[in-house]
Design a protein around this motif. Structure first.
Motif, PDB file in Angstrom:
ATOM      1  N   ALA A  77     -59.682 -32.706  41.707  1.00  0.00           N
ATOM      2  CA  ALA A  77     -59.852 -33.152  40.436  1.00  0.00           C
ATOM      3  C   ALA A  77     -59.723 -34.904  40.789  1.00  0.00           C
ATOM      4  O   ALA A  77     -60.431 -35.847  40.455  1.00  0.00           O
ATOM      5  CB  ALA A  77     -59.714 -32.761  39.306  1.00  0.00           C
ATOM      6  N   TRP A  78     -58.489 -34.983  41.290  1.00  0.00           N
ATOM      7  CA  TRP A  78     -58.225 -36.189  41.525  1.00  0.00           C
ATOM      8  C   TRP A  78     -58.837 -37.325  42.427  1.00  0.00           C
ATOM      9  O   TRP A  78     -59.278 -38.495  42.463  1.00  0.00           O
ATOM     10  CB  TRP A  78     -56.688 -36.432  41.695  1.00  0.00           C
ATOM     11  N   ASN A  79     -59.000 -36.449  43.694  1.00  0.00           N
ATOM     12  CA  ASN A  79     -59.830 -37.279  44.738  1.00  0.00           C
ATOM     13  C   ASN A  79     -61.321 -36.902  44.679  1.00  0.00           C
ATOM     14  O   ASN A  79     -61.950 -37.389  45.459  1.00  0.00           O
ATOM     15  CB  ASN A  79     -59.377 -36.338  46.103  1.00  0.00           C
ATOM     16  N   ASP A  80     -61.951 -36.709  43.777  1.00  0.00           N
ATOM     17  CA  ASP A  80     -63.275 -36.763  43.306  1.00  0.00           C
ATOM     18  C   ASP A  80     -63.707 -38.040  43.497  1.00  0.00           C
ATOM     19  O   ASP A  80     -64.968 -38.325  43.553  1.00  0.00           O
ATOM     20  CB  ASP A  80     -63.522 -35.961  41.960  1.00  0.00           C
ATOM     21  N   SER A 128     -59.550 -30.863  32.872  1.00  0.00           N
ATOM     22  CA  SER A 128     -59.381 -30.876  31.584  1.00  0.00           C
ATOM     23  C   SER A 128     -57.846 -31.177  31.188  1.00  0.00           C
ATOM     24  O   SER A 128     -57.648 -31.921  30.297  1.00  0.00           O
ATOM     25  CB  SER A 128     -59.592 -29.615  31.094  1.00  0.00           C
ATOM     26  N   THR A 129     -57.168 -30.678  32.265  1.00  0.00           N
ATOM     27  CA  THR A 129     -55.521 -30.921  31.868  1.00  0.00           C
ATOM     28  C   THR A 129     -55.380 -32.354  32.004  1.00  0.00           C
ATOM     29  O   THR A 129     -54.585 -33.258  31.077  1.00  0.00           O
ATOM     30  CB  THR A 129     -54.815 -30.196  32.761  1.00  0.00           C
ATOM     31  N   LEU A 130     -55.998 -32.926  33.153  1.00  0.00           N
ATOM     32  CA  LEU A 130     -55.919 -34.481  33.344  1.00  0.00           C
ATOM     33  C   LEU A 130     -56.327 -35.354  32.171  1.00  0.00           C
ATOM     34  O   LEU A 130     -55.792 -36.386  31.697  1.00  0.00           O
ATOM     35  CB  LEU A 130     -56.415 -34.929  34.816  1.00  0.00           C
ATOM     36  N   MET A 131     -57.488 -34.931  31.712  1.00  0.00           N
ATOM     37  CA  MET A 131     -57.963 -35.587  30.701  1.00  0.00           C
ATOM     38  C   MET A 131     -57.296 -35.485  29.328  1.00  0.00           C
ATOM     39  O   MET A 131     -57.019 -36.357  28.621  1.00  0.00           O
ATOM     40  CB  MET A 131     -59.441 -34.916  30.387  1.00  0.00           C
ATOM     41  N   ALA A 132     -56.375 -34.327  29.012  1.00  0.00           N
ATOM     42  CA  ALA A 132     -55.740 -34.348  27.900  1.00  0.00           C
ATOM     43  C   ALA A 132     -54.294 -34.925  27.930  1.00  0.00           C
ATOM     44  O   ALA A 132     -53.830 -34.879  26.759  1.00  0.00           O
ATOM     45  CB  ALA A 132     -55.403 -32.639  27.735  1.00  0.00           C
TER      46      ALA A 132
END
Length: 280
Positions: free
Chosen positions: A63-66, A251-255
């Motif tokens: 997700a981070w490296n997207d 979703s966790t990063l977004m929260a």
């Protein structure tokens, strides 16, 4: 059964009900975080994993490296901050005017706020899109922020009105008798009492602007202008299977920003909710 026993039994039932509500509220968040720490193969199995027994950070790395997370985070932060600050400013002035002054069409204005809140925002997507297109505000932070401000402003005004009504005007008059001017009485006496209400109202506006999806999807059509909810949608594709572990990691990063913001202002928010519940 005496009164003390009945009170004890009622207290136990209330505590049990509170625990059930707490577990039902927290479990979806726990399941999201738990799934984020599992590999995709473990998520797709029929056997549920109640804890991350196959712990991995690969989903967070994916997700981070997207490549779209940081730009989307910047857009979401800019839009949300602009929305919250502007909405609180106008709502604060409007709530003061409605609560402290008597003017023609005051009741009409209050009723209009209620009526506007009853209109589904999705019913105005086409007209909003055409207006922003005519003003050359599509795919801009200002354009999306203007839409969000219009969405959260009625609720913010109505909520702040309750907090302003809960602060007696006699306090300002007493301060003016002691030698303060009207402005000094307001900023030294009234405003500190309204600060918890501003914080508690601002956090609701923050969450609404941060999580909004439909208008962001319609207005921000370019990849570089997408917000976090739109970025999260990019992991769900019709041409291939969805990697739900990566979705949950995103979703966790977004929260996380919402949780950090809530932890910072939770003390003010609690006191604001309690004071707003006294008198509305």
């Amino acid at each position: 059964m005496n009164a003390r026993t009945r009170r004890t039994g009622g207290r136990v039932l209330l505590n049990a009900a509170a625990i059930v509500v707490f577990v039902c509220s927290v479990f979806p968040v726990y399941w999201m975080v738990n799934t984020a720490f599992l590999p995709g193969s473990a998520v797709k199995t029929d056997t549920p994993h109640l804890w991350p027994d196959e712990f991995t950070l690969r989903s967070f790395e994916a997700a981070w490296n997207d490549g779209g997370f940081l730009p989307a985070l910047g857009v979401s932060l800019a839009v949300t901050v602009l929305t919250v600050v502007t909405a609180l400013l106008f709502a604060f002035l409007a709530s003061i005017a409605v609560s402290r002054y008597r003017f023609r069409s005051r009741k009409t204005f209050i009723i209009a706020i209620l009526v506007i809140q009853m209109i589904p925002a999705e019913a105005m997507i086409i007209s909003t899109f055409r207006v922003l297109d005519g003003w050359q505000l599509l795919n801009t932070i200002v354009g999306l922020s203007a839409v969000y401000i219009a969405m959260v402003l009625p609720f913010t005004i109505w909520t702040l009105r309750g907090f302003v009504n809960g602060v007696p005007a006699d306090l300002e008059e007493a301060a003016m008798i002691d030698g303060c001017s009207r402005n000094q009485a307001f900023w030294r006496v009234t405003f500190p009492l309204l600060a918890p209400g501003l914080v508690s109202t601002g956090i609701f506006a923050f969450i609404q602007a941060w999580n909004e999806f439909v208008f962001a999807l319609v207005i921000m059509t370019r990849p570089e202008t997408q917000t976090l909810p739109i970025w999260l949608r990019s992991f769900v594709q019709a041409t291939k299977a969805t990697d739900w572990a990566v979705v949950m990691a995103g979703s966790t990063l977004m929260a996380i920003p919402v949780i950090v913001f809530f932890l910072i202002v939770q003390g003010r928010m609690t006191s604001g909710l309690m004071s707003g519940a006294v008198k509305g």
